[in-house]
Scaffold this active site. Structure first.
Site, PDB file in Angstrom:
ATOM      1  N   HIS A 132      32.005  33.253  23.655  1.00 25.93           N
ATOM      2  CA  HIS A 132      30.942  32.239  23.960  1.00 25.93           C
ATOM      3  C   HIS A 132      31.536  30.952  23.279  1.00 25.93           C
ATOM      4  CE1 HIS A 132      27.343  30.172  23.745  1.00 25.93           C
ATOM      5  NE2 HIS A 132      26.949  31.067  24.838  1.00 25.93           N
ATOM      6  N   ASP A 209      30.071  38.288  16.377  1.00 22.14           N
ATOM      7  CA  ASP A 209      29.004  37.929  17.299  1.00 22.14           C
ATOM      8  C   ASP A 209      28.566  38.897  17.938  1.00 22.14           C
ATOM      9  OD1 ASP A 209      27.358  36.736  19.125  1.00 22.14           O
ATOM     10  OD2 ASP A 209      28.628  35.289  19.745  1.00 22.14           O
ATOM     11  N   GLN A 212      25.138  39.833  21.975  1.00 20.29           N
ATOM     12  CA  GLN A 212      24.731  40.723  23.290  1.00 20.29           C
ATOM     13  C   GLN A 212      24.843  42.084  22.942  1.00 20.29           C
ATOM     14  OE1 GLN A 212      24.405  39.287  26.223  1.00 20.29           O
ATOM     15  NE2 GLN A 212      24.387  37.492  25.577  1.00 20.29           N
ATOM     16  N   LYS A 235      17.471  37.642  22.199  1.00 23.38           N
ATOM     17  CA  LYS A 235      18.423  38.306  23.066  1.00 23.38           C
ATOM     18  C   LYS A 235      18.051  39.621  22.471  1.00 23.38           C
ATOM     19  CE  LYS A 235      22.074  35.060  23.680  1.00 23.38           C
ATOM     20  NZ  LYS A 235      21.828  34.813  25.157  1.00 23.38           N
ATOM     21  N   CYS A 373      29.189  29.677  29.502  1.00 22.21           N
ATOM     22  CA  CYS A 373      29.231  29.044  28.169  1.00 22.21           C
ATOM     23  C   CYS A 373      30.785  29.975  27.527  1.00 22.21           C
ATOM     24  CB  CYS A 373      28.022  29.439  27.171  1.00 22.21           C
ATOM     25  SG  CYS A 373      27.074  27.989  27.144  1.00 22.21           S
TER      26      CYS A 373
END
Length: 417
Positions: A132, A209, A212, A235, A373
């Site tokens: 991203h 990261d 997700q 999220k 993104c």
């Protein structure tokens, strides 16, 4: 997949779970809503919504600074949320949990604070090619300031990260390896434990990261041994505007503050300032108190469901969706790595993703279109973007059937007209 396998359903009761999410029970353009944009943001259970309402109705006060009952109640719930998040990801201690505004700010904090103190000219930062933008641009910014370079870890045409290439890239000049746990654009689940091991063997740090990943799987930061892990509340069924930075305490202690202001200080004079202890050193100003408390409620909600059954249900949804979409002529799947979670990206021959997305919306089906993104990986694949259907445990096979029906109609309108 065989017809018998497609007919198999997990024991997870998604219909019962859906009752907890009021937004799902509405019509869009006269059609019952099918929400398949969970990679962009998940919907909120009633318990999370109520936590925000209750704070403003009963406990609204600033935290850590008041001697009255409202401030004490607000502070207790605010810090309880920190403990809950620490327990959720198995952090060694709550002070390793820093509140931010989201994943993007968490990465910016590490890049700016750690980067200013640790990087020097000639140093290298490795970032996977499927990241991203939020896990690319902050590193480019600090690298430009410090004379370092940012280099992509290759990803093949299926969306699988090339571990052999990563090993060859690692040397004593690599100071940071930054990688997503799950790709928001392709759904690839990266082998993050191995990536952390390789980074550490080369003497580098590793930031994961997890934006997700948090809604789809359990995360244990001590088992991963990552140096930093970042994610967003919105999220994982919490509110927007709240994020989490997990960092190993020793690293956070050595890093300078990211911003100056209230709460991050111990004492201030014009002769100099002494900074507060962790985690408050990185939490300048009044935070999103209601949002943090609501994140605590989201953690409670997650901890209250059968995660194993939910994960099995989501795997079933992804397999079913892929099988159904493959039945349609002129469909190209984008991202076919062996390990994926929550995302089905695809293209329809002869159409633009945005046009398809608009026609699906007219039928009550919400998906995301564009480059998500993640422009570098889209450029590598030679496409402008994809149609992305992303799933969550409150979705059902009926939602996927509606998606396929809507795709057939969109295709007929755009291609076969």
């Amino acid at each position: 997949m065989s017809e018998a396998a497609l007919a198999t359903r997990t024991a997870f009761d998604a219909e019962q779970i859906r009752k907890d999410f009021p937004i799902l029970h509405q019509q869009v353009h006269g059609k019952p809503l099918v929400y398949l944009d969970n990679a962009a943001t998940t919907q909120k259970p009633e318990a999370v919504i109520q936590a925000i309402v209750d704070y403003y109705r009963h406990d609204n006060s600033n935290v850590h600074r008041g001697a009255h009952a409202l401030a004490e109640r607000a502070t207790e719930k605010f810090e309880q949320a920190r403990v809950k998040v620490a327990q959720l990801i198995n952090a060694a201690e709550p002070r390793e949990i820093i509140w931010t505004r989201g994943t993007s700010e968490s990465i910016n904090l590490v890049a700016a604070s750690w980067g200013r103190s640790a990087l020097k000219p000639g140093d290298r930062i490795l970032v996977s090619a499927m990241e991203h933008h939020s896990n690319i641009v902050p590193w480019q910014m600090i690298a430009a300031q410090m004379g370092a370079t940012v280099e992509p870890i290759p990803v093949d045409s299926t969306g699988t990260l090339d571990l052999d290439a990563l090993q060859q890239m690692l040397d004593e000049r690599v100071r940071m390896v930054a990688c997503g746990h799950v790709s928001n654009a392709l759904g690839t689940v990266n082998p993050v434990e191995r990536i952390v091991q390789l980074a550490h063997q080369a003497g580098a740090l590793c930031l994961i990261d997890g934006a997700q990943a948090m809604s789809h799987m359990r995360v244990d930061v001590q088992a991963l041994d990552c140096d930093f892990y970042v994610f967003s509340a919105h999220k994982m069924f919490g509110p927007t505007g709240v994020g989490v930075l997990y960092g190993k305490a020793a690293l956070l202690e050595a890093m300078p503050p990211y911003q100056g202001g209230g709460e991050m200080i111990e004492s201030v004079s014009f002769a100099g300032t002494t900074y507060n202890q962790l985690p408050y050193k990185f939490e300048a100003g009044t935070p999103d108190i209601a949002g943090v408390i609501a994140l605590g409620a989201a953690v409670d909600y997650l901890q209250g469901i059968d995660r194993d059954a939910a994960e099995a249900h989501e795997r079933d949804l992804l397999e079913y969706a892929e099988a159904r979409v493959r039945e349609l002529p002129g469909i190209t799947l984008v991202g076919t790595a062996a390990q994926r979670a929550g995302v089905l990206s695809f293209l329809i021959d002869g159409t633009h993703p945005h046009d398809v997305g608009m026609l699906l919306d007219q039928q009550g089906v919400a998906v995301r279109t564009g480059n998500h993104c993640a422009q570098p990986i889209m450029d590598q694949l030679g496409i402008p973007g994809t149609i992305r259907a992303s799933f969550c445990f409150y979705n059902t096979r009926a939602d996927i059937d509606r998606l396929v029906e809507a795709l057939v109609k969109a295709k007929q309108f755009l291609v076969e007209e």
